[in-house]
Scaffold this active site. Structure first.
Site, PDB file in Angstrom:
ATOM      1  N   SER A  95      -6.901   5.619   4.329  1.00 52.25           N
ATOM      2  CA  SER A  95      -6.200   4.724   3.408  1.00 52.25           C
ATOM      3  C   SER A  95      -7.084   4.202   2.277  1.00 52.25           C
ATOM      4  O   SER A  95      -6.761   4.338   1.094  1.00 52.25           O
ATOM      5  CB  SER A  95      -5.613   3.543   4.195  1.00 52.25           C
ATOM      6  OG  SER A  95      -4.991   2.619   3.340  1.00 52.25           O
ATOM      7  N   GLY A 146       1.547   3.670  -0.578  1.00 51.08           N
ATOM      8  CA  GLY A 146       1.015   2.309  -0.482  1.00 51.08           C
ATOM      9  C   GLY A 146      -0.431   2.224  -0.947  1.00 51.08           C
ATOM     10  O   GLY A 146      -0.823   1.252  -1.606  1.00 51.08           O
ATOM     11  N   ASP A 147      -1.223   3.243  -0.626  1.00 52.44           N
ATOM     12  CA  ASP A 147      -2.625   3.281  -1.072  1.00 52.44           C
ATOM     13  C   ASP A 147      -2.702   3.365  -2.595  1.00 52.44           C
ATOM     14  O   ASP A 147      -3.561   2.739  -3.224  1.00 52.44           O
ATOM     15  CB  ASP A 147      -3.346   4.484  -0.466  1.00 52.44           C
ATOM     16  CG  ASP A 147      -3.257   4.515   1.048  1.00 52.44           C
ATOM     17  OD1 ASP A 147      -3.169   3.430   1.658  1.00 52.44           O
ATOM     18  OD2 ASP A 147      -3.274   5.621   1.622  1.00 52.44           O
ATOM     19  N   ALA A 148      -1.799   4.163  -3.169  1.00 60.54           N
ATOM     20  CA  ALA A 148      -1.752   4.302  -4.629  1.00 60.54           C
ATOM     21  C   ALA A 148      -1.301   3.005  -5.288  1.00 60.54           C
ATOM     22  O   ALA A 148      -1.798   2.627  -6.355  1.00 60.54           O
ATOM     23  CB  ALA A 148      -0.808   5.446  -5.009  1.00 60.54           C
TER      24      ALA A 148
END
Length: 362
Positions: free
Chosen positions: A85, A322-324
């Site tokens: 992540s 979500g990481d982006a």
């Protein structure tokens, strides 16, 4: 000097970047290092055959992951990427033009060399501690109908040491820390908490103060359930808290809160200063819960605002969205955008990433 450097590398592991060459970055990420194997499936037969529930996430023995990779490779094309992540967030930040540094650990195996080579090619600033006699973490992800099914074995990642972070932080030529009066974000993914609570506690107690902000990601419902006590301590000190709706609902369960809104208000009340809570919910958008007023202002009244996600026609893979989003938010925050601009632009980054296979920008 060369002998000393050799001794350090044998004890602590060599970095992918030459020590002392890079000035401390505005974002420093801590997380698991994984070699990702991503497969796009035309039907759920393989998932059914291995008793995997579509959309599920969890941890798995390395032998099982390798069997799955071998089986899936017979019928589907495999995309191999550096994963994890926080490492995904680091890579997307680099693509956006914000330099970030990543900390994690790998084994002394061929997978580690493969990862190092890719990170060098992508010019990712990563300090990877080498852990002898263990394997590098791996992850397998199956994409079926835009719904990722993902299992990982973090391997060497769980052995990242407190001594490693202390050694680097206290060395003036190698330190990752900016002066406390200069803006910096220390970002910890929830997956990193497993067996590294001492490292997380050390980071918070010794380095988070003044304009050096802590950011935390809940990462997964099972992480929230298993690491709730440690996670809540981090959230109490965090300036930024990220997670999706299911993860925040899991946090509601462990704190006996009736709703995410109630939970958000409670977390803000327990905070000694401003806090920005971001609840992502896929195509439904993002909910912002905050008492933030301005960069150097004390906490204000609670604001709750919903943002509609941009429509995406050609969704390929929602893994890493979500990481982006986190990367997009940090990138805009550091450019002194308003909090509304940060959220909207972060959603645009996530919307672009999900049109690609794996967590990547075109």
């Amino acid at each position: 000097m060369e002998l000393l450097k050799f001794a350090y590398e044998k004890i602590f592991g060599a970095d992918t970047e030459t020590e002392g060459q890079c000035a401390p970055c505005q974002v420093v990420c801590f997380g698991n290092v994984l070699l990702d194997h991503t497969f796009q499936l035309d039907d759920p037969e393989l998932l059914q055959r291995h008793n995997l529930e579509p959309g599920s996430k969890g941890e798995m023995e390395l032998e099982e992951i390798e069997k799955l990779v071998t089986d899936a490779s017979n019928s589907a094309k495999c995309l191999v990427n550096p994963g994890g992540s926080a490492l995904n967030t680091t890579r997307i930040l680099k693509k956006l033009g914000t330099e970030a540094q990543f900390f994690g650990s790998v084994g002394s195996d061929k997978r580690a060399e493969q990862l190092r080579d890719v990170l060098r090619e992508q010019c990712i600033n990563a300090r990877l501690q080498t852990i002898d006699d263990t394997h590098t973490g791996q992850c397998i992800c199956f994409i079926y109908k835009d719904n990722p099914t993902m299992y990982a074995n973090i391997g060497a990642s769980e052995k990242f040491s407190l001594e490693e972070i202390s050694r680097i932080a206290n060395n003036n030529e190698q330190t990752f820390l900016r002066p406390i009066e200069r803006k910096q974000i220390l970002y910890i993914e929830g997956f990193f908490l497993t067996r590294r609570t001492d490292v997380c506690g050390h980071l918070v107690e010794n380095y988070v103060r003044s304009r050096r902000r802590l950011a935390v990601n809940l990462s997964a419902p099972y992480i929230v359930q298993q690491q709730s006590k440690t996670l809540l301590k981090l959230i109490e000190r965090a300036y930024f808290v990220f997670g999706n709706l299911k993860e925040f609902e899991a946090l509601c369960d462990v704190t006996d809160c009736k709703s995410v809104e109630t939970l958000g208000r409670q977390l803000l009340e327990q905070s000694s200063g401003p806090k920005i809570i971001l609840v992502t919910n896929g195509a439904s958008g993002v909910r912002l819960i905050t008492n933030y007023v301005g960069e150097k202002e004390p906490a204000g009244i609670v604001l709750i605002e919903d943002f509609k996600a941009p429509r995406v026609e050609n969704v390929v893979d929602a893994t890493g969205a979500g990481d982006a989003f986190v990367a997009g938010f940090f990138h805009n925050w550091l450019q002194k955008r308003s909090i509304t601009e940060c959220v909207r632009n972060a959603m645009d980054v996530a919307a672009t990433v999900i049109t690609q296979l794996g967590c990547n920008l075109p």
